[in-house]
Design an enzyme around this catalytic site. Structure first.
Site, PDB file in Angstrom:
ATOM      1  N   HIS A   1       0.816  -1.225   0.000  1.00 60.60           N
ATOM      2  CA  HIS A   1       0.000   0.000   0.000  1.00 60.60           C
ATOM      3  C   HIS A   1       0.847   1.271   0.000  1.00 60.60           C
ATOM      4  O   HIS A   1       0.367   2.331   0.401  1.00 60.60           O
ATOM      5  CB  HIS A   1      -0.960   0.024   1.201  1.00 60.60           C
ATOM      6  CG  HIS A   1      -2.192  -0.800   0.976  1.00 60.60           C
ATOM      7  ND1 HIS A   1      -3.259  -0.366   0.223  1.00 60.60           N
ATOM      8  CD2 HIS A   1      -2.516  -2.054   1.385  1.00 60.60           C
ATOM      9  CE1 HIS A   1      -4.192  -1.315   0.196  1.00 60.60           C
ATOM     10  NE2 HIS A   1      -3.755  -2.345   0.880  1.00 60.60           N
TER      11      HIS A   1
ATOM     12  N   GLY B   1      -4.511 -11.645  -4.863  1.00 58.68           N
ATOM     13  CA  GLY B   1      -3.505 -10.612  -4.644  1.00 58.68           C
ATOM     14  C   GLY B   1      -2.242 -10.817  -5.454  1.00 58.68           C
ATOM     15  O   GLY B   1      -1.190 -10.289  -5.109  1.00 58.68           O
ATOM     16  N   LEU B   2      -2.332 -11.591  -6.543  1.00 55.99           N
ATOM     17  CA  LEU B   2      -1.156 -11.858  -7.377  1.00 55.99           C
ATOM     18  C   LEU B   2      -1.186 -11.059  -8.676  1.00 55.99           C
ATOM     19  O   LEU B   2      -0.415 -11.312  -9.585  1.00 55.99           O
ATOM     20  CB  LEU B   2      -1.046 -13.360  -7.684  1.00 55.99           C
ATOM     21  CG  LEU B   2      -0.981 -14.270  -6.453  1.00 55.99           C
ATOM     22  CD1 LEU B   2      -0.799 -15.717  -6.878  1.00 55.99           C
ATOM     23  CD2 LEU B   2       0.143 -13.850  -5.523  1.00 55.99           C
TER      24      LEU B   2
ATOM     25  N   SER C   1      -4.813  -8.988 -13.019  1.00 55.74           N
ATOM     26  CA  SER C   1      -5.269  -7.912 -13.912  1.00 55.74           C
ATOM     27  C   SER C   1      -4.085  -7.215 -14.573  1.00 55.74           C
ATOM     28  O   SER C   1      -4.128  -6.900 -15.769  1.00 55.74           O
ATOM     29  CB  SER C   1      -6.126  -6.897 -13.151  1.00 55.74           C
ATOM     30  OG  SER C   1      -5.406  -6.311 -12.082  1.00 55.74           O
TER      31      SER C   1
ATOM     32  N   ASP D   1       2.218  -3.113  -9.690  1.00 53.45           N
ATOM     33  CA  ASP D   1       1.803  -4.385 -10.274  1.00 53.45           C
ATOM     34  C   ASP D   1       2.240  -4.505 -11.726  1.00 53.45           C
ATOM     35  O   ASP D   1       2.827  -5.507 -12.142  1.00 53.45           O
ATOM     36  CB  ASP D   1       0.285  -4.542 -10.178  1.00 53.45           C
ATOM     37  CG  ASP D   1      -0.196  -4.613  -8.743  1.00 53.45           C
ATOM     38  OD1 ASP D   1       0.644  -4.745  -7.835  1.00 53.45           O
ATOM     39  OD2 ASP D   1      -1.418  -4.522  -8.529  1.00 53.45           O
TER      40      ASP D   1
ATOM     41  N   TYR E   1     -10.119   0.704  -0.602  1.00 50.28           N
ATOM     42  CA  TYR E   1      -8.852   1.035  -1.262  1.00 50.28           C
ATOM     43  C   TYR E   1      -8.822   2.518  -1.619  1.00 50.28           C
ATOM     44  O   TYR E   1      -7.871   3.237  -1.314  1.00 50.28           O
ATOM     45  CB  TYR E   1      -8.727   0.174  -2.527  1.00 50.28           C
ATOM     46  CG  TYR E   1      -7.477   0.395  -3.344  1.00 50.28           C
ATOM     47  CD1 TYR E   1      -6.358  -0.409  -3.158  1.00 50.28           C
ATOM     48  CD2 TYR E   1      -7.418   1.383  -4.323  1.00 50.28           C
ATOM     49  CE1 TYR E   1      -5.215  -0.225  -3.921  1.00 50.28           C
ATOM     50  CE2 TYR E   1      -6.286   1.578  -5.078  1.00 50.28           C
ATOM     51  CZ  TYR E   1      -5.187   0.767  -4.882  1.00 50.28           C
ATOM     52  OH  TYR E   1      -4.066   0.960  -5.627  1.00 50.28           O
TER      53      TYR E   1
END
Length: 386
Positions: A37, A126-127, A130, A173, A223
């Protein structure tokens, strides 16, 4: 496992379109060792690409329309490249629509194509499936039509596509999915986008993810709320200390001095962010020195902050990490990803993996009535052409 995925994807393409794909692209998921985060808070993060991938097969189709098939969902859609790109009610298609829109908006010219894709990245864990989808799609279109797009721009276009979908993500990401290297973690400066590689030799420990198999619906709204809270906290800090440009310039002592000027929630968010940025620096030092035990302790500290200060954990994840803390075979554990479900990342002494899996699986099932999944991960290369 990836060899089978590649074979199945290319075979499906040939069956669907009657031809051999012109390009095959592999785009990986990612883990983040530490620095959660803080990619959208101008911090440092420590991600790595992993050996869980989306495989894409592409060909030009000499038209103005593109047909995309999601093998795992048994769904497909067609998009007219001459028409304005709009959001669809079919959510997964929006990530691809977003990619096409970003490429067109940035002046890249390409025509119709056929594409199929299949994945072994667990969705919702959480990998960053997207980001792998966005970056793999951009990479494939780039290769298919010889577009001049650098790695960094692939990352940034992927991020913009996700923003268009409605997820206000940071850059980590997409960056790690594109820039990953085998057996290396990336220390990424999310402010300047400068980066450096550090060896990812975990020595006597295995990297294992435990998938809680839950995904609480708070994620998107919370979020975006965290971003607003952090922006509010940074504004308060800047007003008091004008020399501070971002959280990385800020010390814990300065945050503590401003506690009375912030709401309780804003203070907790800011306190976590400043400490987490510092933990990333310490984690790099630990990896460089081969001190994996110190790295493990930092993971536990991060989880405490995510759970108690940033408040993005949940009962299931807290149970997994608290149980890990009491087990001598696990030297570090924390929730990984956005939170409210998904995976924990764990450093487990080699030789104890099966015992740990059995113990945690039974305990988790007894406590929540949910099956716990495990993913053994290895650090791998970023998005690439097969």
């Amino acid at each position: 496992m990836n060899d089978i995925l590649i074979q199945n994807t290319t075979a499906f393409f040939e069956k669907s379109f009657g031809s051999v794909p012109q390009k095959v692209v592999l785009s990986p998921g990612r883990i983040n060792i530490i620095g959660e985060h803080i990619d959208y808070n101008d911090g440092y993060v420590l991600p790595a690409a992993i050996d869980k991938i989306i495989c894409f097969a592409f060909e030009k189709n000499d038209s103005k329309k593109s047909k995309i098939i999601a093998i795992d969902l048994n769904e497909e859609f067609e998009i007219d490249l001459t028409q304005e790109v709009k959001l669809s009610k079919v959510v997964w298609t929006n990530y691809i629509r977003g990619v096409i829109k970003q490429l067109q908006d940035n002046g890249f010219s390409f025509e119709g194509f056929n594409c199929v894709f299949s994945s072994n990245i667990p969705v919702g864990s959480g990998l960053s499936s997207s980001a792998a989808l966005e970056c793999g799609m951009i990479y494939g279109i780039k290769e298919l039509f010889n577009l001049d797009i650098q790695k960094l721009d692939i990352s940034l276009l992927g991020q913009k596509a996700e923003h268009w979908v409605g997820i206000n993500c940071g850059i980590m990401d997409q960056f790690s999915s594109v820039h990953g290297l085998e057996n290396k973690v990336i220390k990424l400066d999310c402010n300047t986008l400068e980066y450096e590689y550090h060896n990812a030799d975990f020595k006597d420990y295995s990297l294992i993810l435990m998938d809680s198999n839950v995904k609480h619906s708070l994620f998107t709204s919370e979020y975006n709320t965290r971003r607003i809270e952090c922006e509010e906290g940074l504004a308060i800090i800047k007003a008091e200390f004008p020399e501070i440009k971002s959280f990385r310039d800020c010390s814990e002592e300065q945050v503590l001095n401003l506690k009375n000027k912030m709401s309780e929630k804003v203070f907790s968010r800011v306190h976590f962010v400043v400490k987490e940025i510092n933990r990333v620096v310490k984690a790099c030092e630990a990896l460089d020195q081969g001190n994996i035990e110190v790295l493990g302790q930092l993971l536990f500290e991060t989880h405490y902050g995510l759970s108690q200060e940033y408040e993005v954990s949940c009962e299931e994840l807290d149970m997994l990490v608290n149980t890990a803390k009491d087990d001598d075979a696990i030297i570090g554990s924390r929730l990984m990803g956005g939170g409210f479900g998904g995976c924990t990342i764990n450093l487990i002494k080699k030789g104890h993996e099966n015992d740990i899996k059995s113990k945690f699986s039974n305990l988790y099932l007894d406590t929540f009535g949910i099956e716990l999944k495990f993913y053994d991960v290895k650090i791998s290369n970023g998005t690439t052409l097969l």
